[in-house]
Design an enzyme around this catalytic site. Structure first.
Site, PDB file in Angstrom:
ATOM      1  CB  SER A 598      -0.889   0.016   1.247  1.00 23.05           C
ATOM      2  OG  SER A 598      -1.526   1.278   1.365  1.00 23.05           O
ATOM      3  CE1 TYR A 611      -4.576  -1.942   4.588  1.00 23.63           C
ATOM      4  CE2 TYR A 611      -3.606   0.226   4.197  1.00 23.63           C
ATOM      5  CZ  TYR A 611      -4.144  -0.958   3.712  1.00 23.63           C
ATOM      6  OH  TYR A 611      -4.239  -1.158   2.357  1.00 23.63           O
TER       7      TYR A 611
END
Ligand SMILES: [Zn+2]
Length: 730
Positions: A598, A611
């Site tokens: 990401s 995350y």
């Protein structure tokens, strides 16, 4: 002997007068072909052809003319549609005999015979683009209205026996004649025509080393005759059943299913690697009672060496299979691998010797010398092909050949096609021209691509993207239902193919759906075991599975959710890579792994601790794995940002929490999609390219990183984020 529908025991009688009465002549032929092809005892996939001569109006003259409708080149009777039949003006076709007779050198395998194939196009009726097959003259030169040419197990058993002419007489008496083996073509049509002229009472012919052809002036009569002749041969064979003495008796015993699968899971990647040194192959495991009876038998080594008999069998099965004489009761797995390696070396040498001994000055170059059929006592039959459909066909053909050998050995002694004849079919210039006309193979042809997370979002888009490149796609997801839904879409889109074979999951099509929980090693392992049994190995893996847990209003994440985030985003890809490593190393084939990380991995910000840090770990995992798995596997990361469209990573509560964070006005009553759009537009404005980022953008890069286009890139993270300068890696 005229049999009634209920009398048939060895073939399925499927003719239905009601269905047929609704159909025109060509559709009746299509129907007859489909019901004949539906029974493998009548003919094999792609094998045999049918024809009808029909009165039709000539679009040029308006006159009634005779038109020959005959199954075209490359079609398959079971799955044929109207489009698979060629149509030829009968008068024009018959005029070709003069052209043939004018040639100075005539006969099987002469230049004029090959040249005739191009002439059929001049006789086309109704601008039909379907290409005529080399069997067309068998249908055109025999003066009956309806003709079936089949490859039935029971008749090939007669045709592949040492005393085939005597057996033909014994089984069919005066009804059916016999012609010796001759490669199909114009000359064989003339031979048959002559045979019928000498003996006008004949209803059909056994074609030596090949099959059956029979005829009638009515289509239902022709169908019933085909079935009757096959039934007759099958009954004769049944009367000679050898019981325990079949194939000389049993030498080894079969392994139980669990032990067999355990061995296959270890063996298949090793075997795939060894046969795929020139071209990658996709496998099919075929284990039936009949296959086991053969591979475990005393006679298997002798019969396997003779090879298959029917000419269109061995184009797929090769001249002979590789039989590995391994004792499943006494010998270890290591001994099996040792014997397999020795067997492969000998097989390739044999194949090269066969090529050298039989080649002509203008023969095409030698093709892949690896076996496409491997027989192992206790385990069964493993077939290889350029895709799943082809490998199923190969498995089907050899299993039919086993039936032929069983029957032939019961009534006589089995014999194969003479080597030179086999060679002249395998390396026929017409076949070579057909191969050359095939479009180039796609990027992922011959590859098994595993997409983990394929049930939705980027994973689903990626599964579709790689399928477009010819991949066999394993759609894996935590949700079995979602995984199978994606696989079903792909199978419907690309078709299951031809070929009827494959035991359990190995009977699959070009895509399968499997559930996997990547946080559990045993779940990952079970997934790979299923993939190996389905396709024989794995190539590229693309992991898109991930999780984002929305923090509470104070920005906190409970400890168990922190652990889950790491388990899915960082530990999961590691477990997948670690389990795949053993398989990749066993195969020894170059491949790739793509892990979705990401943009967040590189951008520190508030509110998404778990995350972001788990994705930072994934980024470094990419680099570590690139080193660990080199030189066999390239490992790269795909770093998306803010793909809001259709993403399971953006559930409603996350979208609302983000809209709140960025002070974007919204109404609680708005639909999730409308809220997502607002967020996507906001995100796009933050990027350098000012464009929303789509699933297709991500799928494209996941595909490219896996493909040969990036063959020199490993250990890299490629951002697909529209250009976020704060996420630039340095
Ligand atoms: Zn044939």
């Amino acid at each position: 002997m005229t049999l009634k529908p209920q009398d048939f025991k060895h073939v399925n009688y499927l003719w239905d007068d009601n269905t047929v009465s609704q159909l025109d002549d060509v559709e009746r032929l299509r129907y007859r072909s489909n019901i004949l092809g539906a029974d493998q005892r009548i003919t094999n996939t792609g094998g045999g052809n049918t024809s009808s001569k029909s009165r039709m109006t000539d679009p040029l003259s308006g006159a009634e003319v005779d038109v020959l409708w005959v199954k075209g080149s490359g079609g398959d009777l079971r799955t044929s549609t109207r489009a698979n039949f060629a149509s030829l003006y009968m008068d024009k076709f018959l005029s070709l005999e003069n052209i043939y007779n004018k040639a100075e050198i005539r006969g099987a395998k002469t230049e004029i015979e090959d040249a005739m194939v191009d002439m059929y196009r001049h006789t086309t009726f109704g601008l039909n683009p379907a290409a005529s097959s080399i069997d067309t003259p068998l249908h055109g030169l025999i003066p009956f209205r309806h003709i079936d040419h089949m490859h039935p197990i029971s008749v090939i058993a007669i045709a592949a026996s040492k005393d085939q002419e005597r057996l033909t007489q014994a089984v069919f008496e005066e009804e059916v004649g016999w012609v010796p083996w001759q490669r199909p073509g114009f000359d064989l049509g003339l031979v048959m025509k002559e045979k019928l002229k000498q003996d006008p009472g004949l209803k059909g012919l056994v074609m030596g080393q090949h099959g059956l052809i029979n005829w009638a002036d009515d289509d239902k009569t022709c169908y019933e005759l085909t079935l009757t002749l096959i039934e007759k041969a099958a009954r004769y064979i049944e009367g000679h059943h050898q019981g325990e003495k079949t194939f000389g008796g049993q030498k080894y015993q079969s392994l139980d299913e669990n032990t067999r699968n355990e061995i296959l899971v270890k063996l298949l990647p090793v075997l795939r690697g060894k046969v795929s040194q020139t071209n990658r192959f996709i496998g099919t495991v075929h284990v039936t009672e009949s296959v086991l009876l053969f591979v475990n038998s005393m006679d298997a080594p002798r019969l396997a060496e003779i090879g298959t008999s029917c000419p269109d069998h061995f184009l797929r099965t090769k001249i002979k299979p590789l039989y590995v004489d391994w004792n499943p009761q006494k010998e270890s797995y290591e001994v099996l691998i040792e014997k397999l390696e020795k067997g492969l070396v000998a097989y390739r040498a044999d194949y090269t010797a066969y090529y050298e001994a039989c080649k002509h000055s203008d023969s095409p170059a030698m093709r892949d010398p690896n076996p496409t059929v491997v027989l192992i006592p206790g385990l069964g039959l493993i077939a290889w092909g350029r895709n799943k459909s082809e490998s199923r066909v190969t498995a089907e053909f050899y299993s039919l050949a086993i039936e032929v050998m069983r029957a032939s050995e019961a009534i006589s002694e089995y014999q194969g096609l003479p080597r030179q004849e086999a060679f002249d079919i395998e390396y026929w210039l017409l076949e070579e021209a057909k191969l050359k006309r095939m479009p180039p193979e796609k990027e992922f042809a011959r590859n098994v691509v595993v997409v983990i997370g394929a049930g939705s979002g980027i994973g689903k888009a990626t599964a579709h993207r790689v399928a477009k490149e010819g991949a066999h796609v394993v759609c894996a997801d935590l949700s079995e239902e979602a995984a199978q839904a994606t696989a079903k879409e792909l199978v419907e889109m690309y078709g299951v193919g031809i070929g009827v074979a494959g035991t359990g999951i190995s009977g699959c099509g070009p895509a399968i759906g499997l559930s996997v929980d990547i946080t559990r090693r045993e779940s990952v392992r079970a997934m790979f075991e299923n993939i190996i049994l389905a396709y024989g190995g794995i190539d590229n893996i693309i992991i898109t599975a991930g999780i984002f847990v929305s923090p509470d209003k104070a920005g906190r994440i409970p400890d168990d959710k922190w652990a889950l985030t790491y388990a899915i985003n960082a530990t999961g890809p590691y477990l997948v890579a670690d389990e795949a490593k053993t398989i990749w190393q066993a195969q020894g084939l170059r491949t790739s792994l793509v892990i979705t990380t990401s943009a967040n991995a590189a951008v520190a910000k508030q509110g998404s601790f778990a995350y972001d840090t788990s994705k930072a770990a994934a980024n470094h995992l990419v680099r570590e794995l690139a080193i660990e798995l080199s030189p066999l596997v390239r490992v790269n990361g795909l770093a998306p940002a803010t793909v809001v469209e259709g993403s399971s990573m953006f559930p409603r509560d996350r979208v609302i929490s983000s809209l709140t964070k960025y002070n974007i006005p919204f109404d609680e009553s708005e639909s999730t999609e409308s809220l997502r759009d607002k967020l996507a537009i906001y995100y796009a404005q933050r990027t350098l390219t000012k464009s929303p980022i789509t699933l297709a953008d991500q799928a494209e890069v996941a595909y490219l990183l896996s493909s040969s286009k990036f063959s020199k890139t490993t250990g890299q993270i490629i951002s697909v984020d529209g250009g976020l300068h704060e996420a630039f890696l340095r």
